[in-house]
Design an enzyme around this catalytic site. Structure first.
Site, PDB file in Angstrom:
ATOM      1  N   SER A 166       6.563   5.484  -4.984  1.00 27.57           N
ATOM      2  CA  SER A 166       5.390   4.976  -4.279  1.00 27.57           C
ATOM      3  C   SER A 166       5.072   3.577  -4.782  1.00 27.57           C
ATOM      4  CB  SER A 166       4.186   5.890  -4.503  1.00 27.57           C
ATOM      5  OG  SER A 166       3.534   5.588  -5.723  1.00 27.57           O
ATOM      6  N   ASP A 167       4.286   2.842  -4.025  1.00 36.25           N
ATOM      7  CA  ASP A 167       3.734   1.604  -4.548  1.00 36.25           C
ATOM      8  C   ASP A 167       2.493   1.958  -5.362  1.00 36.25           C
ATOM      9  OD1 ASP A 167       3.294  -1.084  -5.077  1.00 36.25           O
ATOM     10  OD2 ASP A 167       3.661  -1.708  -3.020  1.00 36.25           O
ATOM     11  N   TRP A 168       1.912   0.973  -6.023  1.00 34.65           N
ATOM     12  CA  TRP A 168       0.785   1.180  -6.926  1.00 34.65           C
ATOM     13  C   TRP A 168      -0.342   1.939  -6.217  1.00 34.65           C
ATOM     14  CZ3 TRP A 168       0.185  -1.026 -12.023  1.00 34.65           C
ATOM     15  CH2 TRP A 168      -1.078  -0.831 -12.583  1.00 34.65           C
TER      16      TRP A 168
END
Length: 747
Positions: free
Chosen positions: A302-304
């Protein structure tokens, strides 16, 4: 990954020989038979992975899917240092980001390997975007070189510096194609074209990963952001994207496919929604396309806080729902937010997530760790940590920076600056160290760049005079005006509604113009800018982008003629912000603009500005002149069926340096299908080659074209690629405005 699983075999080959013996040593309960497969002789890494997954508790499995942030991290979620140490000790952590330094990473790794039950090593990630210690030009600048080798060099240098300092995994390359200069993250991209971006994505991946991820000078790459992040409405970061299936597959997906075909080990999901579905919840892209069609067996991270953001998107009811949706859609590792770790056991017990999907995600994470050789050697040699840039890496950064610059204007041959000329260097960025650009990495602060003033003084010949400040212009033969936008004005969360020079920089240019002294404008920026208010008054304009640690020297190399600029624009420069989006690869309309009929007002465009960009994609000048001949195709006709079976043909064209100095030309080939069942772009870049030619020298450039160059993806949701019968126009030239053409017939 890729047709026939080519990418998959490449990735798995990197893992052969990973240390099962280390796993057995770390885990007293490990099956001794597993250790015998250390060299892949009796089952290989996949057998080891299955055995290890079988010994794990649910909490340990969920832990492998968790990535936490280290001290100094900013943004949603904050620092998670203490949580990371506790989770590592319990064997309930898979990865940590933003930790670096051999001593620091080894200390945390020892907790995971020597104090947890199974001794599974952690994988450490960091945003190494365009340099670790040695900062190279921003990716948009590198794309302007039209030479993928510059990206490979950056990746190779960055990987060596990062891996020696405890980093295993970089969240790069970013390959978001975009038509939006207002979007700050265009600085991290390769611009507006999928063909150019694909070439750089593959090259950067090879630079990072080499042929063996376990090598002490390589890191795992991450193709991001999956997918269509660059299509954000209004250029506002994180914003909505709404695209057709055909545009998704023809414009946004090709660079990802190229990176995976090059062996890219991981993929990151993007922040945006895609036609109403958040990317972190999009099973069509993450599973159907990426994992099933392309057979990708690596990690999707996932991204942040991307999983957590399913809640404000309005797509998940609560944290448990967010974790369920993301894992089911195809996310394998959660960055910063902890919804899977917090709720996974309950979700599994209730049947809301499936055990086979959980095990698949865990296996993917373990596969990455085996490929990196972490089971065999979880630590880095602290004495071997690269402490900073070397003369060799500085030289590489300097060469890449100069190779990435684009000469936009040069009237009266003001450039190159001749020997003995008195030069005044002025402007807010003349002696500024704000040249590294967005995501400059740890080296951005620790190792300041060479300023333009410093570079000009170093580069001036004997007896030449270089002065600094507006008052010095009176005695100057040439004035160098250094303007632009600072690093904080481009990059993530740095969208702009105005693309002009900030502050009173345009007034400064006007004041210098009023002196009547020839002057050069040097642009330091992270995106295409609008220059229409002052460009006519400038004698010369050099687009230098954010050029990195050796930027000042590289700029001087170009201005003094030690390097003949050969870069080209990877994104169109609009005349004003109201033109945006303006890009070369647009589709035709029923009332297209025809420059041969300027009086016809009932055509697409605006009534108060020209319909063309200020500077088009692929544009760039040189200190010499080139002639490009008429292209010739090796066949007049070719069957659509032949193309689908893998047949190819060649297009050749001659290029000659007819000027007075050696230089580089970028020969560009564009394709147009004038009649199709789906309206096609007026041009599509399908080949380019940067050619170095001495005075009077000529070369024949050959491009090989096949089905992927003449066909296109339809709007079928399950993906249908077609090559249709009809005429195809082939244009070759020095920019997207190329006029020299030939045609072939597809039967």
């Amino acid at each position: 990954m890729g047709d026939g699983g080519v990418g998959r075999r490449t990735f798995l080959a990197a893992m052969t020989g990973s240390g099962a013996a280390a796993t057995a040593a770390a885990d007293p309960a490990a099956d001794p038979a597993a250790a015998e497969t250390a060299d892949g002789a009796a089952g290989g890494p996949e057998a080891e992975i299955r055995a290890l997954v079988g010994r794990m508790t649910v909490a340990e499995k969920l832990g492998q899917l968790q990535q936490l942030a280290w001290t100094g991290a900013t943004g949603p979620g904050g620092s998670q240092t203490a949580s990371a140490e506790q989770a590592a000790r319990k064997g309930e952590l898979g990865s940590v980001l933003n930790i670096f330094g051999a001593r620091h990473s080894n200390a945390l790794q020892r907790i995971a390997v020597e104090e947890s039950r199974l001794g599974i090593p952690l994988v450490f990630g960091l945003d190494v975007i365009h340099g670790f210690w040695t900062t190279f030009p921003i990716p948009l600048a590198q794309a302007a070189s039209f030479d993928p080798e510059v990206a490979r060099v950056d990746g190779e240098v960055s990987a060596k510096e990062a891996r020696s300092n405890g980093i295993h995994w970089t969240f790069s390359p970013m390959m978001d194609v975009t038509h939006e200069p207002r979007w700050g993250r265009i600085a991290e991209s390769c611009g507006e074209d999928p063909c150019l971006t694909s070439a750089f994505a593959a090259a950067k991946t090879r630079g990072y990963q080499g042929g063996d991820l376990a090598a002490k000078d390589r890191v795992a790459a991450c193709a991001k952001h999956f997918v269509a992040y660059g299509g954000a409405e209004g250029g506002r970061d994180y914003n909505t994207v709404d695209v057709s299936e055909s545009r998704l597959r023809n414009l946004y997906l090709p660079p990802f496919k190229a990176a995976l075909d090059a062996g890219c080990a991981t993929v990151m999901a993007s922040f945006n929604t895609l036609s109403g579905i958040p990317a972190h919840a999009n099973s069509h892209t993450l599973t159907e396309i990426l994992k099933e069609d392309w057979e990708f067996d690596g990690v999707v991270v996932s991204d942040w806080n991307g999983v957590g953001e399913l809640l404000p998107h309005g797509f998940a009811a609560d944290g448990a729902d967010a974790g369920r949706i993301a894992l089911t859609a195809g996310v394998d590792m959660e960055m910063v937010s902890t919804h899977l770790a917090d709720h996974g056991a309950e979700l599994l017990a209730s049947g809301r997530i499936k055990e086979d999907r959980l095990d698949d995600a865990v296996a993917r994470v373990l596969r990455l760790k085996y490929a990196l050789g972490l089971f065999a050697q979880p630590y880095v040699e602290e004495a071997e940590a690269v402490p900073g840039p070397t003369p060799q890496t500085r030289k590489a950064a300097r060469e890449v920076a100069a190779r990435s610059m684009v000469l936009l204007k040069n009237e009266g041959e003001v450039l190159p600056i001749g020997p003995g000329k008195a030069v005044a260097v002025v402007g807010p960025f003349a002696d500024s160290r704000d040249m590294q650009g967005t995501w400059a990495g740890p080296g951005g602060e620790k190792f300041p760049p060479v300023t333009v003033l410093h570079g000009m003084r170093d580069g001036a010949g004997r007896g030449a005079r270089v002065t600094y400040g507006v008052g010095a212009t009176k005695a100057a033969d040439v004035v160098v005006v250094v303007v632009g936008e600072g690093a904080k004005l481009s990059g993530e969360a740095a969208s702009r509604s105005d693309l002009g020079l900030p502050g009173d920089q345009e007034e400064l240019i006007e004041a210098v113009a009023a002196t009547g002294i020839p002057f050069v404008v040097v642009l330091l920026n992270g995106r295409p800018l609008t220059v229409g208010n002052w460009v006519e008054s400038a004698s010369a304009v050099l687009e230098a982008w954010h050029p990195g640690i050796e930027g000042g020297h590289a700029i001087a190399d170009v201005l003094y003629g030690k390097v003949n600029p050969g870069g080209k624009l990877p994104a169109s420069f609009p005349r004003n912000v109201g033109q945006v989006p303006v890009h070369y690869n647009h589709e035709n309309t029923g009332r297209p603009y025809d420059p041969k009929s300027p009086g016809n007002t009932y055509v697409t465009g605006y009534s108060d500005v020209e319909r063309t960009p200020q500077f088009p994609f692929g544009y760039g000048l040189s200190y010499t002149t080139f002639e490009i001949g008429t292209p010739k195709a090796s066949v007049a006709r070719i069957g659509a069926g032949e193309l689908r079976r893998g047949e190819t043909f060649e297009v050749e064209v001659s290029v000659r340096n007819v000027g007075e100095v050696a230089g580089d030309e970028v020969v560009q080939l564009y394709v147009h299908d004038p009649v199709a069942s789906l309206v096609q772009p007026v041009r599509r870049l399908r080949g380019f080659e940067r050619v170095a030619l001495g005075v009077g020298e000529a070369k024949v450039v050959r491009f090989v074209l096949g089905a992927e160059d003449l066909g296109f993806w339809t709007n079928a949701v399950d993906g249908r690629f077609v090559v249709e019968a009809g005429r195809v126009d082939l244009y070759v030239g020095s920019s997207s405005d190329a006029r020299s053409a030939c045609t072939i017939q597809v039967d």
